[in-house]
Design an enzyme around this catalytic site. Structure first.
Site, mmCIF file in Angstrom:
data_model
loop_
_atom_site.group_PDB
_atom_site.id
_atom_site.type_symbol
_atom_site.label_atom_id
_atom_site.label_comp_id
_atom_site.label_asym_id
_atom_site.label_seq_id
_atom_site.Cartn_x
_atom_site.Cartn_y
_atom_site.Cartn_z
ATOM 1 C CB CYS A 79 91.704 91.539 28.888
ATOM 2 S SG CYS A 79 92.992 90.831 29.435
HETATM 3 P P1 NAD Z 1 82.988 94.612 34.616
HETATM 4 O O1 NAD Z 1 83.795 95.858 34.307
HETATM 5 O O2 NAD Z 1 81.724 94.362 34.537
HETATM 6 O O3 NAD Z 1 83.373 94.216 36.101
HETATM 7 C C1 NAD Z 1 84.793 94.394 36.576
HETATM 8 C C2 NAD Z 1 84.657 94.686 38.052
HETATM 9 O O4 NAD Z 1 84.220 95.877 38.440
HETATM 10 C C3 NAD Z 1 83.757 93.481 38.908
HETATM 11 O O5 NAD Z 1 84.115 93.134 40.137
HETATM 12 C C4 NAD Z 1 82.481 94.493 38.792
HETATM 13 O O6 NAD Z 1 81.528 93.895 40.309
HETATM 14 C C5 NAD Z 1 82.582 95.971 39.149
HETATM 15 N N1 NAD Z 1 81.733 96.737 38.891
HETATM 16 C C6 NAD Z 1 80.896 96.460 37.685
HETATM 17 N N2 NAD Z 1 80.121 97.507 37.691
HETATM 18 C C7 NAD Z 1 80.629 98.472 38.428
HETATM 19 C C8 NAD Z 1 80.143 99.647 38.944
HETATM 20 N N3 NAD Z 1 79.083 100.436 38.423
HETATM 21 N N4 NAD Z 1 81.017 100.571 39.796
HETATM 22 C C9 NAD Z 1 82.035 99.756 40.332
HETATM 23 N N5 NAD Z 1 82.672 98.457 40.145
HETATM 24 C C10 NAD Z 1 81.662 97.820 39.173
HETATM 25 O O7 NAD Z 1 84.139 93.501 33.791
HETATM 26 P P2 NAD Z 1 83.932 92.060 33.677
HETATM 27 O O8 NAD Z 1 82.674 91.581 32.869
HETATM 28 O O9 NAD Z 1 83.982 91.173 35.330
HETATM 29 O O10 NAD Z 1 85.188 91.532 33.131
HETATM 30 C C11 NAD Z 1 85.440 91.562 31.644
HETATM 31 C C12 NAD Z 1 86.023 93.074 31.219
HETATM 32 O O11 NAD Z 1 87.262 93.028 32.005
HETATM 33 C C13 NAD Z 1 86.220 92.851 29.649
HETATM 34 O O12 NAD Z 1 86.386 94.236 29.256
HETATM 35 C C14 NAD Z 1 87.925 92.322 29.776
HETATM 36 O O13 NAD Z 1 88.762 92.675 28.700
HETATM 37 C C15 NAD Z 1 88.419 93.190 30.955
HETATM 38 N N6 NAD Z 1 89.775 92.616 31.495
HETATM 39 C C16 NAD Z 1 90.834 93.325 31.321
HETATM 40 C C17 NAD Z 1 92.016 92.673 31.745
HETATM 41 C C18 NAD Z 1 93.178 93.477 31.689
HETATM 42 O O14 NAD Z 1 94.250 93.213 32.380
HETATM 43 N N7 NAD Z 1 93.349 94.636 30.686
HETATM 44 C C19 NAD Z 1 92.128 91.446 32.484
HETATM 45 C C20 NAD Z 1 90.822 90.491 32.716
HETATM 46 C C21 NAD Z 1 89.526 91.610 32.115
#
Ligand code: NAD
Length: 520
Positions: free
Chosen positions: A290
């Protein structure tokens, strides 16, 4: 590295028991898609509800367990993670393709977080506060919030959950976790270690599944009143939905979302130092942090020289199997990220942009990389890329690309650099390379990001410093460090009147009047 598949078809860990579902979900080794790392099943809405109910049933007893005893279990967990550090790091590398050295670092962060919070179990201080009435005492207590529901992302599948669960559990909350579908094995072993640490049944529950199904059910349960606090780490789009559901229910979630992190290289920067910082910020973890670099902002006087050196240095990067220590980065976490990387290249790169490293994309599928030792056919490997001539008007400037794709912008003066560093609307991490204290001061004052590095990479966190962002990167909640206790406790004010009569504050308070006739 073990190539054993964890094939248990579990969908959830509820009230101390593993249970199964029917719809299979599989996590693959992104360095070799033929290697199935874990086969689980999806938790349906009833199972998510059962997990939340189990956390609710366990709550009262857990909240009343003395905090030092609760923290003792966190100590056990930290010791178990330490003992299994190597094995857990290997699982992490196999499952999400993170270079092994980085996986070891991530697991160390779990241990550091436990070590930091163990002693908090012996503090969780409240205050004694003077009353304005005689024979009356005032106190404050930190109370746990209740059932904590948490959904986490794929790229830090061990460290980020620990940032949530370690303080949440020490503070007396019970938990339900939906880990990323890309890191099933990591979540499974993490849960096993939690169980072995001695947490009572129902205190820590887990549901596995995809976002649109299990994750969506999780969000629905916010409206059913099953959770008292939500933590979400993931993309901004899903974070907004969670924020809406929490807002409807008058809850403040902890939202840790995406980034488009800027790094400024000023005309007076130490160029070699800046080059190292830019390369790691850009391509560490294949750009899938991130806090990875999104917009590289270079002063016009050093621009050409910097780009020439940057391109040469990037060309020397080794890409390939994440177990080979010499490789700078491994595959993308899953095929989903490979596809979105290709879409970004196709849709966000415009005619006026220049790609000094050539067209990017899937290594072995129309593009090559000189220093590559992976399985191009079966792995999700991509080339690194810089996009030159980006302006603040371009969509790529304000779109998180989450992969090895970094914009480059040229600036004329410090005000323009600050605008470029802030105008994309995210506000997670940021960095500047300069030797001028005045410039550092301006940067620290004007940057809108939650975290800033001076002469250091945009990435990297320590377990005792607040981590989090503003704007599109989050709702201002922070993880890590002592401040996070405020996320997982609510203040309870108590007044105890021993005067034996009804004393009304303000009205019965015996303030002494001054002699207002007095003059010098
Ligand atoms: P994502 O939003 O696709 O998924 C994150 C989580 O949400 C997963 O467990 C996923 O299954 C769940 N999810 C996905 N769609 C959903 C829905 N419709 N309803 C409820 N839950 C749902 O993110 P990702 O691809 O796993 O990770 C990448 C993203 O995370 C990037 O944007 C990155 O910047 C961010 N991130 C932020 C931090 C931080 O601390 N700010 C840390 C790590 C990652």
């Amino acid at each position: 590295m073990s190539s054993k598949t964890i094939d248990n078809r579990y969908s959830a860990f509820v009230n101390g028991e593993w249970i199964k579902g029917s719809k299979e979900i599989i996590s693959l080794n992104p360095a070799d898609r033929r290697d199935q790392v874990a086969i689980f099943t999806e938790a349906d809405k009833d199972q998510v509800r059962a997990a939340a109910d189990s956390a609710r049933s366990a709550y009262k007893k857990w909240a009343n367990t003395p905090a030092p005893v609760r923290a003792g279990m966190i100590q056990n967990f930290g010791r178990l993670v330490e003992q299994n550090k190597l094995a857990l790091s290997k699982v992490l590398t196999r499952e999400i393709g993170k270079p092994f050295r980085e996986s070891m670092g991530e697991v160390q962060e779990v241990i550091d977080t436990c070590n930091f919070f163990i002693s908090e179990g012996r503090r969780l201080y409240g205050q004694t506060v003077p009353s304005e009435m005689p024979n009356k005492e005032l106190f404050t207590y930190r109370r746990p919030i209740g059932v904590f529901g948490c959904i986490t992302a794929c790229n830090f599948p061990a460290a980020v959950p620990s940032w949530y669960f370690v303080p949440a559990l020490v503070a007396g909350n019970t938990c339900v976790w939906k880990p990323s579908e890309d890191a099933l094995a990591t979540a499974y072993y993490y849960t096993e270690l939690m169980q072995k640490a001695g947490f009572p049944q129902g205190v820590f529950n887990v549901v596995f599944g995809n976002g649109p199904t299990t994750g969506a059910a999780f969000i629905d349960l916010i409206d059913e009143g099953k959770f008292d606090k939500i933590g979400f780490t993931g993309s901004t789009a899903i974070g907004k939905r969670i924020g809406e559901a929490c807002g409807r229910n008058l809850q403040t979630p902890c939202l840790e979302l995406g980034g488009k992190n800027p790094l400024i290289v000023a005309e007076d920067a130490n160029i070699d130092l800046a080059l190292d910082g830019v390369i790691f910020s850009s391509f560490g973890t294949a750009g899938q942090r991130c806090t990875s670099l999104g917009n590289l902002i270079i002063h016009h006087k050093i621009y050409d020289n910097f780009i020439t050196k940057l391109v040469a240095k990037t060309k020397a990067i080794k890409i390939g199997v994440p177990t080979n220590e010499k490789n700078f980065y491994g595959p993308l976490i899953s095929e989903r990220f490979l596809r979105s990387h290709e879409t970004h290249l196709a849709k966000l790169v415009e005619k006026h942009h220049e790609l000094p490293l050539g067209k990017g994309g899937h290594i072995g599928h129309g593009v090559n990389w000189e220093h590559f030792d992976g399985d191009a056919e079966n792995g999700f490997y991509t080339r690194p890329n810089f996009v030159l001539n980006v302006s603040m008007k371009d969509s790529i400037y304000s779109t998180e690309t989450f992969g090895p794709l970094v914009n480059v912008l040229k600036y004329q003066d410090d005000d323009e650099a600050m605008a470029m560093a802030n105008n994309h609307g995210y506000g997670l991490s940021s960095a500047i390379y300069t030797s001028d204290p005045q410039r550092i001061y301006k940067f620290k004052n004007e940057i809108t990001a939650g975290m800033s590095s001076i002469n250091n990479s945009t990435t990297g966190a320590e377990a005792h410093l607040p981590f989090g962002g503003n704007g599109k990167s989050g709702n201002g909640g922070r993880q890590s460090g002592i401040w996070v206790v405020d996320q997982f406790t609510k203040w309870h004010s108590v007044n105890w009147d021993m005067s034996g009569k009804l004393q009304l504050a303000q009205m019965d308070t015996e303030y002494v009047e001054p002699d207002m006739n007095y003059r010098f």
